[in-house]
Design a protein around this motif. Structure first.
Motif, short mmCIF file in Angstrom:
data_model
loop_
_atom_site.label_atom_id
_atom_site.label_comp_id
_atom_site.label_asym_id
_atom_site.label_seq_id
_atom_site.Cartn_x
_atom_site.Cartn_y
_atom_site.Cartn_z
N GLU A 60 0.62 -1.09 0.17
CA GLU A 60 -0.03 0.08 -0.01
C GLU A 60 0.89 1.16 -0.18
N ASN A 61 0.29 2.56 -0.45
CA ASN A 61 1.09 3.62 -0.40
C ASN A 61 1.92 3.72 -1.53
N ILE A 62 2.31 3.05 -2.44
CA ILE A 62 3.07 2.95 -3.67
C ILE A 62 2.55 3.81 -4.72
N HIS A 63 3.23 4.83 -5.01
CA HIS A 63 2.65 6.05 -5.72
C HIS A 63 3.07 5.36 -7.27
N ILE A 64 1.91 5.29 -7.97
CA ILE A 64 2.19 5.11 -9.51
C ILE A 64 1.13 6.11 -10.29
N PRO A 65 1.79 7.20 -10.84
CA PRO A 65 0.91 8.31 -11.26
C PRO A 65 -0.12 7.91 -12.53
N GLU A 66 -1.05 8.53 -12.79
CA GLU A 66 -1.98 8.23 -13.68
C GLU A 66 -1.19 8.14 -15.17
N TYR A 67 -1.48 7.29 -15.89
CA TYR A 67 -0.88 7.21 -17.46
C TYR A 67 -1.46 8.65 -18.24
N THR A 68 -0.60 9.31 -18.77
CA THR A 68 -1.18 10.46 -19.21
C THR A 68 -2.07 10.44 -20.43
N GLN A 69 -1.85 9.16 -21.40
CA GLN A 69 -2.66 8.82 -22.49
C GLN A 69 -4.01 8.04 -22.17
N GLY A 70 -3.97 7.96 -20.65
CA GLY A 70 -5.26 6.85 -20.29
C GLY A 70 -6.50 7.61 -20.26
N THR A 71 -7.66 6.99 -20.49
CA THR A 71 -8.92 7.54 -20.52
C THR A 71 -9.67 7.20 -19.14
N TRP A 72 -11.11 7.02 -19.30
CA TRP A 72 -11.73 6.58 -17.98
C TRP A 72 -11.08 5.39 -17.20
N THR A 73 -10.31 4.51 -18.13
CA THR A 73 -9.92 3.27 -17.54
C THR A 73 -8.58 3.42 -16.56
N ASN A 74 -8.30 4.76 -16.30
CA ASN A 74 -6.96 4.84 -15.52
C ASN A 74 -7.45 4.46 -14.32
N HIS A 75 -6.17 4.14 -13.45
CA HIS A 75 -6.07 3.43 -12.34
C HIS A 75 -5.95 4.39 -11.04
N ALA A 76 -6.33 4.28 -10.00
CA ALA A 76 -6.00 5.09 -8.70
C ALA A 76 -4.79 5.22 -8.54
N VAL A 77 -4.30 6.22 -7.99
CA VAL A 77 -2.72 6.57 -7.96
C VAL A 77 -2.21 5.73 -6.76
N ARG A 78 -2.68 5.60 -5.66
CA ARG A 78 -2.27 4.88 -4.53
C ARG A 78 -3.21 3.73 -3.88
N ARG A 79 -3.46 3.07 -4.86
CA ARG A 79 -4.45 1.93 -4.41
C ARG A 79 -3.62 0.70 -3.90
N LYS A 80 -4.51 -0.10 -3.30
CA LYS A 80 -3.91 -1.52 -2.62
C LYS A 80 -3.51 -2.23 -3.52
N ARG A 81 -2.04 -2.82 -3.47
CA ARG A 81 -1.92 -3.95 -4.52
C ARG A 81 -1.50 -5.17 -4.12
N LYS A 82 -1.95 -6.29 -4.79
CA LYS A 82 -1.63 -7.57 -4.38
C LYS A 82 -0.02 -8.03 -4.81
N LEU A 83 0.62 -8.60 -3.79
CA LEU A 83 2.00 -9.20 -4.40
C LEU A 83 1.89 -10.62 -4.39
N LEU A 84 2.36 -11.02 -5.42
CA LEU A 84 2.49 -12.57 -5.86
C LEU A 84 3.90 -13.20 -5.05
N LEU A 85 3.80 -13.91 -3.97
CA LEU A 85 4.85 -14.88 -3.38
C LEU A 85 4.25 -16.25 -3.24
N HIS A 86 5.43 -16.97 -3.02
CA HIS A 86 5.06 -18.50 -2.53
C HIS A 86 4.47 -18.38 -0.98
N HIS A 87 3.69 -19.48 -0.72
CA HIS A 87 2.76 -19.53 0.39
C HIS A 87 3.96 -19.54 1.60
N HIS A 88 5.25 -20.23 1.39
CA HIS A 88 6.19 -20.39 2.52
C HIS A 88 6.74 -19.25 2.53
#
Length: 154
Positions: A60-88
């Motif tokens: 959380e709190n990782i800032h990825i700015p909006e894509y400049t050529q993006g339209t209504w499909t642009n993402h939220a700038v500081r949204r919660k993102r899932k990480l992909l790790l092994h269970h162990h």
């Protein structure tokens, strides 16, 4: 596709503020406009943090700015993102973050073989005197290298 690592963002203050005990490489779930924005080299991970919830790792709190050529499909700038790790790895991180003073912080965000990766570190916070000691050691090493370089030129 090349095997070169293209670094997008680094957390430069992480090694100054924390003792990094262990490092993990995690995939990160992104939307299309987030990937395009990252490919332009735009991101900030300095304020980000990682936590374990329900057997899954989230950043959380990782800032990825909006894509400049993006339209209504642009993402939220500081949204919660899932990480992909092994269970162990998730289990190990969950156990070790329950210990006092341990946290998980992002260290680098980069592309490897076309895939976005986040290097995360299991860290323990430094006290003020630890930070001063680290700066003293770094300065002493720098002075020693300068002296050796000067001596090599003579």
């Amino acid at each position: 596709m090349s095997d070169a690592v293209k670094v997008v963002a680094t957390n430069r203050s992480a090694r100054h503020d924390f003792f990094i005990e262990d490092v993990f490489e995690a995939g990160i779930v992104l939307t299309g406009t987030e990937v395009k924005s990252l490919r332009q080299g735009r991101a900030s991970i300095g304020e980000g943090y990682i936590y374990i919830d329900g057997g899954q790792a989230w950043c959380e709190n990782i800032h990825i700015p909006e894509y400049t050529q993006g339209t209504w499909t642009n993402h939220a700038v500081r949204r919660k993102r899932k990480l992909l790790l092994h269970h162990h790895e998730i289990d190990e991180l969950a156990i070790r973050t329950r210990e006092k003073g341990h946290t998980i912080i992002p260290l680098r965000l980069y592309f490897l073989k076309g895939r976005a990766k986040l290097e995360i570190g299991l860290a323990q916070g430094k006290k003020l005197y630890d930070k001063r000691q680290t700066l003293r050691e770094k300065q002493a090493n720098r002075e020693a290298e300068r002296a050796m370089a000067r001596r090599g030129r003579e």
